[in-house]
Design a protein around this motif. Structure first.
Motif: not given
Length: 105
Positions: A76-83
């Motif tokens: 998932a990458g950076s979108k998962l981190d931001k969420a």
């Protein structure tokens, strides 16, 4: 035949007849913004987006404070981190399907 073709398209994308009834009654995900990221087990990104839209949800490309749910698959990458940073609820494919089922009931 146009309606028949559309029904076949939805069935191929995983929309079950009970979900189609929910769509006819109303939009179970209406007003909800979704972001889809990563690789899902059985749905392509387009299929997942179509599933959300067919139930009244909106799909966007980036996670913001206005995102109601992130649907995350492998890598998932950076979108998962931001969420996670924003406290956005995170669903996997099964969670998305369960949310649709719960909302339709």
């Amino acid at each position: 035949t146009k309606n028949r073709d559309e029904i076949q398209r939805l069935l191929k994308r995983g929309v079950a007849p009970s979900e189609a009834k929910a769509e006819a009654r109303g939009s179970s995900l209406s007003g909800k913004n979704f972001v889809i990221t990563g690789t899902l087990p059985s749905l392509s990104r387009d299929e997942a987006e179509d599933l959300v839209r067919s139930h009244g949800g909106k799909v966007t490309g980036s996670v913001t404070k206005n995102t109601h749910y992130l649907v995350a698959g492998e890598n998932a990458g950076s979108k998962l981190d931001k969420a996670r940073t924003l406290g956005t609820p995170i669903l996997d494919e099964r969670g998305l399907k369960a949310l649709i089922s719960d909302q339709a009931s």
